[in-house]
Write a protein that holds these residues in place. Structure first.
Motif, short mmCIF file in Angstrom:
data_model
loop_
_atom_site.label_atom_id
_atom_site.label_comp_id
_atom_site.label_asym_id
_atom_site.label_seq_id
_atom_site.Cartn_x
_atom_site.Cartn_y
_atom_site.Cartn_z
N ILE A 5 0.88 -1.18 -0.06
CA ILE A 5 -0.08 0.06 -0.10
C ILE A 5 0.66 1.23 0.09
CG2 ILE A 5 -1.49 1.36 1.32
CD1 ILE A 5 -2.83 -1.30 2.23
N GLN A 6 2.03 1.03 0.76
CA GLN A 6 2.66 2.19 1.01
C GLN A 6 3.72 2.46 -0.79
OE1 GLN A 6 5.60 1.16 4.11
NE2 GLN A 6 4.36 2.73 5.53
N ALA A 7 3.76 1.50 -1.05
CA ALA A 7 4.59 1.47 -2.58
C ALA A 7 3.58 2.17 -3.57
CB ALA A 7 5.08 0.40 -3.20
N ILE A 8 2.21 1.60 -3.62
CA ILE A 8 1.14 2.11 -4.41
C ILE A 8 0.95 3.47 -4.43
CG2 ILE A 8 -1.22 2.07 -5.12
CD1 ILE A 8 -0.82 -1.15 -4.53
N THR A 9 0.87 4.12 -3.00
CA THR A 9 0.50 5.50 -2.72
C THR A 9 1.54 6.36 -2.85
OG1 THR A 9 0.44 4.91 -0.45
CG2 THR A 9 -1.62 4.58 -1.55
N ASN A 10 2.78 5.85 -2.77
CA ASN A 10 4.10 6.67 -2.85
C ASN A 10 4.32 7.30 -1.31
OD1 ASN A 10 6.57 7.48 -3.74
ND2 ASN A 10 5.62 9.30 -4.73
N TYR A 11 3.68 6.60 -0.45
CA TYR A 11 4.01 7.00 1.21
C TYR A 11 5.44 7.19 1.29
CZ TYR A 11 3.51 6.90 6.02
OH TYR A 11 3.47 7.18 7.51
N ARG A 12 5.58 8.20 2.20
CA ARG A 12 6.75 8.59 2.58
C ARG A 12 6.76 9.03 3.84
NH1 ARG A 12 8.34 5.72 -0.93
NH2 ARG A 12 9.24 6.37 -2.76
N LYS A 13 7.35 8.42 5.05
CA LYS A 13 7.23 8.87 6.40
C LYS A 13 8.27 9.92 6.50
CE LYS A 13 7.54 7.02 11.14
NZ LYS A 13 7.86 6.05 12.03
N THR A 14 7.61 10.99 6.86
CA THR A 14 8.49 12.32 7.30
C THR A 14 8.65 12.53 8.78
OG1 THR A 14 6.26 13.75 7.24
CG2 THR A 14 7.72 13.58 5.16
N SER A 15 9.80 12.61 9.18
CA SER A 15 10.12 12.76 10.75
C SER A 15 10.05 14.36 10.92
CB SER A 15 11.06 12.08 11.17
OG SER A 15 12.32 12.31 10.35
N PRO A 16 9.75 15.00 12.14
CA PRO A 16 10.10 16.37 12.55
C PRO A 16 11.47 16.52 12.64
CG PRO A 16 8.45 15.34 13.76
CD PRO A 16 9.03 14.20 13.06
N SER A 17 11.97 17.60 12.03
CA SER A 17 13.40 17.96 11.88
C SER A 17 13.35 19.58 12.48
CB SER A 17 14.13 17.71 10.61
OG SER A 17 13.55 18.71 9.72
N CYS A 18 14.74 19.79 13.00
CA CYS A 18 14.65 21.19 13.48
C CYS A 18 16.28 21.40 13.04
CB CYS A 18 14.78 21.19 14.99
SG CYS A 18 15.79 19.94 15.88
N ASP A 19 16.56 21.05 11.79
CA ASP A 19 17.82 21.54 11.30
C ASP A 19 18.26 22.96 11.01
OD1 ASP A 19 18.27 18.46 10.97
OD2 ASP A 19 17.61 18.53 8.75
#
Length: 144
Positions: A5-19
């Motif tokens: 499902i992630q591959a089909i929907t192009n799901y990318r987990k984003t993590s909060p960053s404070c760069d």
């Protein structure tokens, strides 16, 4: 299945960053440190007036409450998961009933029940300031 499902929907987990701001972790620490201040006040035993009736819990009430604990809730500072309280309700009910009744009769909440774990949770995916966090206080499930 989830990976597909992630591959089909192009799901990318984003993590909060404070760069963008290297001082943000220090600012967060300074902001939340006051929650960790030690409470040095001594608990005082109060004797209820003679005509007052002290609340008293039964083992059945405590057991029913323990069996109703949501196992998916986060454990507090005591690190006792809700699943353990729920599954071991029969074994823990007697001991916890005694602790609760002593606490109610002495009119004192044990210090270990008063502690919390403060967790800053990002409101946004990109964190830029302290207002981008909300405070979550994890309290012991037994205290709840």
């Amino acid at each position: 299945m989830w990976k597909r499902i992630q591959a089909i929907t192009n799901y990318r987990k984003t993590s909060p960053s404070c760069d963008s701001d290297a001082a943000l972790p220090d600012a967060l620490n300074d902001f939340y440190v006051w929650f960790e201040a030690q409470n040095n006040t001594e608990a005082e035993n109060s004797i209820p007036p003679q005509n007052d009736q002290v609340l008293c819990l039964t083992v059945a009430e405590v057991m029913r409450t323990l069996r109703g604990v949501n196992p998916r809730k986060a454990a507090g500072p005591d690190n006792i998961p809700g699943r353990v309280l729920r599954e071991c309700a029969d074994q823990l009910a007697d001991v916890l009933t005694d602790i609760f009744n002593i606490s109610l009769s002495c009119i004192v909440v044990p210090t270990c029940f008063k502690t919390t774990t403060i967790v800053p949770v990002p409101k946004k995916s990109t964190v830029s300031c302290l207002n981008d966090y909300r405070i979550v206080a994890l309290t012991s499930i037994i205290m709840k």
